[in-house]
Scaffold this active site. Sequence first.
Site, PDB file in Angstrom:
ATOM      1  N   HIS A   1       0.802  -1.232   0.000  1.00 28.05           N
ATOM      2  CA  HIS A   1       0.000   0.000   0.000  1.00 28.05           C
ATOM      3  C   HIS A   1       0.827   1.271   0.000  1.00 28.05           C
ATOM      4  CE1 HIS A   1      -3.971  -1.863   0.837  1.00 28.05           C
ATOM      5  NE2 HIS A   1      -3.235  -2.776   1.438  1.00 28.05           N
TER       6      HIS A   1
ATOM      7  N   LYS B   1      -8.225  14.128   4.269  1.00 27.47           N
ATOM      8  CA  LYS B   1      -7.373  12.933   4.262  1.00 27.47           C
ATOM      9  C   LYS B   1      -6.327  13.129   5.346  1.00 27.47           C
ATOM     10  CE  LYS B   1      -6.350  13.864  -0.154  1.00 27.47           C
ATOM     11  NZ  LYS B   1      -6.479  12.657  -0.915  1.00 27.47           N
ATOM     12  N   ARG B   2      -5.490  12.104   5.602  1.00 25.76           N
ATOM     13  CA  ARG B   2      -4.389  12.293   6.529  1.00 25.76           C
ATOM     14  C   ARG B   2      -3.516  13.465   6.067  1.00 25.76           C
ATOM     15  NH1 ARG B   2      -3.220   8.308  10.424  1.00 25.76           N
ATOM     16  NH2 ARG B   2      -1.595   9.776  11.017  1.00 25.76           N
TER      17      ARG B   2
ATOM     18  N   LYS C   1       0.898  14.558   0.317  1.00 22.15           N
ATOM     19  CA  LYS C   1      -0.491  14.810  -0.098  1.00 22.15           C
ATOM     20  C   LYS C   1      -0.717  16.295  -0.417  1.00 22.15           C
ATOM     21  CE  LYS C   1      -2.309  10.899   2.616  1.00 22.15           C
ATOM     22  NZ  LYS C   1      -3.047  10.010   1.695  1.00 22.15           N
TER      23      LYS C   1
ATOM     24  N   THR D   1      -8.563   6.557  -2.045  1.00 17.30           N
ATOM     25  CA  THR D   1      -9.921   6.012  -2.117  1.00 17.30           C
ATOM     26  C   THR D   1     -10.935   7.124  -1.865  1.00 17.30           C
ATOM     27  OG1 THR D   1      -9.546   5.271   0.148  1.00 17.30           O
ATOM     28  CG2 THR D   1      -9.482   3.592  -1.572  1.00 17.30           C
TER      29      THR D   1
ATOM     30  N   LYS E   1     -14.744   8.210  -3.585  1.00 11.83           N
ATOM     31  CA  LYS E   1     -15.983   8.545  -2.865  1.00 11.83           C
ATOM     32  C   LYS E   1     -16.521   9.894  -3.333  1.00 11.83           C
ATOM     33  CE  LYS E   1     -13.943   5.977   0.886  1.00 11.83           C
ATOM     34  NZ  LYS E   1     -13.025   6.078   2.045  1.00 11.83           N
TER      35      LYS E   1
HETATM   36  C1  26V Z   1       2.223   2.136   7.772  1.00 14.48           C
HETATM   37  C2  26V Z   1       2.721   2.199   9.022  1.00 14.48           C
HETATM   38  C3  26V Z   1       4.167   2.238   9.201  1.00 14.48           C
HETATM   39  C4  26V Z   1       4.558   1.778  10.555  1.00 14.48           C
HETATM   40  C5  26V Z   1       3.797   2.488  11.626  1.00 14.48           C
HETATM   41  C6  26V Z   1       2.333   2.243  11.504  1.00 14.48           C
HETATM   42  C7  26V Z   1       1.841   2.223  10.105  1.00 14.48           C
HETATM   43  C8  26V Z   1       0.499   2.193   9.891  1.00 14.48           C
HETATM   44  C9  26V Z   1       0.004   2.133   8.617  1.00 14.48           C
HETATM   45  C10 26V Z   1       0.867   2.106   7.576  1.00 14.48           C
HETATM   46  C11 26V Z   1       0.298   1.955   6.218  1.00 14.48           C
HETATM   47  C12 26V Z   1       0.394   3.121   5.382  1.00 14.48           C
HETATM   48  C13 26V Z   1      -0.011   2.738   4.035  1.00 14.48           C
HETATM   49  C14 26V Z   1      -1.347   3.261   3.631  1.00 14.48           C
HETATM   50  O1  26V Z   1      -2.240   3.557   4.407  1.00 14.48           O
HETATM   51  N1  26V Z   1      -1.473   3.347   2.360  1.00 14.48           N
HETATM   52  C15 26V Z   1      -2.676   3.837   1.735  1.00 14.48           C
HETATM   53  O2  26V Z   1      -3.414   2.704   1.333  1.00 14.48           O
HETATM   54  C16 26V Z   1      -4.620   3.083   0.679  1.00 14.48           C
HETATM   55  C17 26V Z   1      -5.383   1.822   0.395  1.00 14.48           C
HETATM   56  O3  26V Z   1      -4.689   1.046  -0.531  1.00 14.48           O
HETATM   57  C18 26V Z   1      -4.300   3.880  -0.569  1.00 14.48           C
HETATM   58  O4  26V Z   1      -5.515   4.284  -1.156  1.00 14.48           O
HETATM   59  C19 26V Z   1      -3.463   5.102  -0.236  1.00 14.48           C
HETATM   60  O5  26V Z   1      -3.060   5.743  -1.411  1.00 14.48           O
HETATM   61  C20 26V Z   1      -2.240   4.675   0.541  1.00 14.48           C
HETATM   62  O6  26V Z   1      -1.519   5.804   0.999  1.00 14.48           O
END
Ligand code: 26V
Length: 836
Positions: A382, A573-574, A579, A681, A685
Amino acid sequence: MSASMTAQRPDPDAAAPLPHDASASRRSYDVDALAEEIVEKLTYSIGKSPARARKYDWLRAVTLTVRDRIIDHWLEAEDARAASGGKQVAYLSMEFLIGRLLRDAINNLNLTTQVAEALKRYNVDLDMIELLEPDAALGNGGLGRLAACFMESMASVGVPGFGYGIRYVHGFFRQEIADGAQVELPENWLLHGNPWEFERRERSYEIGFGGKVTSVVGEPGKPPRQLWRPAERVLAVAYDTPIVGWRGAHVNTLRLWSAQALDPILLDAFNSGDHIGALVESNKAEAITRVLYPADSHQAGQELRLRQEFFFSSASLQDIIRRHLETNESLSNLHDKVSIQLNDTHPAVSVAELMRLLVDVHGMEWDEAWEITRQTFSYTNHTLLPEALEHWPIHLFERLLPRQMQIIYAINAAVIRQAMESKGFDGGRIAAISLIDENNGRRVRMGQLAFVGSHAVNGVSALHTDLMKETVFHALHELYPDRIQNKTNGVTPRRWLMEANPGLTSLLKETIGEGFLDDISKIRDVERFATDAGFRDRFAAVKRENKARLADVISERLAISVDPDALFDIQVKRIHEYKRQFLNIIEAVALYDQIRSQPATNWTPRVKVFAGKAAPSYLQAKEIIHLANDVARVINSDPAVRDLLKVVFIPNYNVSLAEIIMPAADISEQISTAGLEASGTGNMKFALNGALTIGTLDGANVEMRDHIGEENIFIFGLTASEVAQRRREGHSGRSVIEGLPLLRDALHAISSGVFSPDEPNRYNGLVGNLYNNDWWMIAADFQSYWDTQRRADALWADPAEWNRKAILNTARMSWFSSDRSIREYAADIWRTGTDA
Ligand code: 26V
């Protein structure tokens, strides 16, 4: 499993299932029956008479009444599944950002009118009741919300699926804004109990940490067996939530694990007077599932996070194995019966843990176990952001998971050997595929582990998948050229259209019939009404109502009044540098400057809306929030702007707020630096609800443009390859800024304290970064962004044309339904059936 059961452990054999007769218990869906049952719940489950019941009592009574109707379907689904012996999907995700469940359940059971009617008899308003439900925020953002949409779609299209995750006591923090800055407060979604979940104490497993591995001499001719004796053991207890699909056709289970100490209190310590020490172990155990990590862009390497990852991975695998062995003789056909999807690398330690369970615990040969493991797992990536890729220091990994570390070394050796023998890989490429990063103090790379342990690896948009092949997984893609595939994300139209936008849903039903409710691709039938002036007006009226609703929220929460007839330009968004909320804010400042200096120009009235949370330790993101709030305060109170521009930052963005915001946008901001947003996503929406996108060619925006038509979306800025090229050339913002007075003046205003008179230097760092480096291409893309915004202004002046394009957006977004994504996963990766 160990035989050392404590008093806490129930006897699993005591829970032998009894045959279930579904028809006998089916509950009525008519208003009388519902009304009667709600009061029955109020009386006998809550202990209140209708006269004395408070709002929360009604919420609970309605939830229990609706829940009973789901349970009928749930038990049937379980029976059917057991009888068929078909393949199931286990979706392993550290995050499930499910939000509220009541409206989803009522809508999917088609009970909205009846429940509302039943409650009306007691003068209770269903809409008001629904708003009382806490938001289950067990996730950070896109990845967690995708998992929630996927759970709903699996249940809707008929993929028998289990979601496996963590039952955090505290979900994503509550955000407040104090003096313009983000403040984080604890979230407490379980405060009033959770009527949706069922504790399953018979489904509990021991999870080990630390300790030693000893080698035990095996049977003659067999290799020695490795025995892991953990130093610590924690109990994982399952909590199940039913997830009901559209029209109640299927109900799947979301199984979340909660950590408990094996011994709730150390009695010896307590009796000898150490009252605090007696509880230390239980506190340490329960800490594992106490709180969600609120960061999604930076992997800080904390031990607790690795404990969380292993805890839920091991519990889920033990559960999968136990369920498998209930109906199968051995584990040799595991991969025919279950497909395990790894949602990013957070559960990637599962690859090593399944090997341990198969080889060490169940006595399987290594080679067979490896084949089964690979056939069972698949992995979704992701993000390509280097700072978000997970890697764990070897010494930490080894101390916490000594046997899994050995297994990772063994897997690594085998993969490297194969790469050298079959493809002649040498130094550089071996280093690239290795599960161990030797350069940064020796670390385990979870992406590489997930990749080699899976038969399929996917990205979440076409562009992202291409970039995976070119960048982080370049060498692994060379070694296993058939493994990477694309599965573009989607969103569930039940929550994001039907529930969030009832006005548009009714209009669509009247115009094209109800077929689109069951098959979202039929929404395309509305395309021919895009040129019908009467329909366009009705479409615009629905949008205006949704905007008025958002304006009310803004007025209630922020005491800012905004005009629903202005153009609503929204970015939610975050908060992340990539972004580029900063780019949007700079544009607001430049516009402010222009409105003041050219008051006679016919400016389009705009409301710029922002919402989103910053990771507590991400200082630049917090500065961006502060800036948005500072800019909002100054612009909103300047009479010279005459309501032509308003800037609003709505605190505490969450799923429920998104449900109000998405239908109320005219413009959707999807402006990430190209190549950085894996998919997005929110973009889907917004467009489904008729907003026009202003966006870069990034993530799924690219495919959205293809589906919606390039004349119906505002694309601007550098492409991903141009960004890469500029970075290679050592682009810096200074020369760009100096050539663009509009940008230069806006940045000067920001850095000279126009918006922060109490601390004029507050934004020196943020602005300085653009001059020195401009890593995120904000200066580089500014002019293109500004020009595109002005094109949007021009289109706004022609409402018929604007609305025509908005309708085409709604009509052409059906491909971005998560039903389509799930069908693709089912067909190409999981090889499970669906209903259609
Ligand atoms: C990464 C980490 C790194 C370690 C600490 C905790 C933590 C928690 C979550 C993440 C995941 C980040 C990746 C993420 O959210 N990606 C998003 O995924 C969406 C669904 O596929 C996508 O639409 C977004 O573009 C993408 O940024």
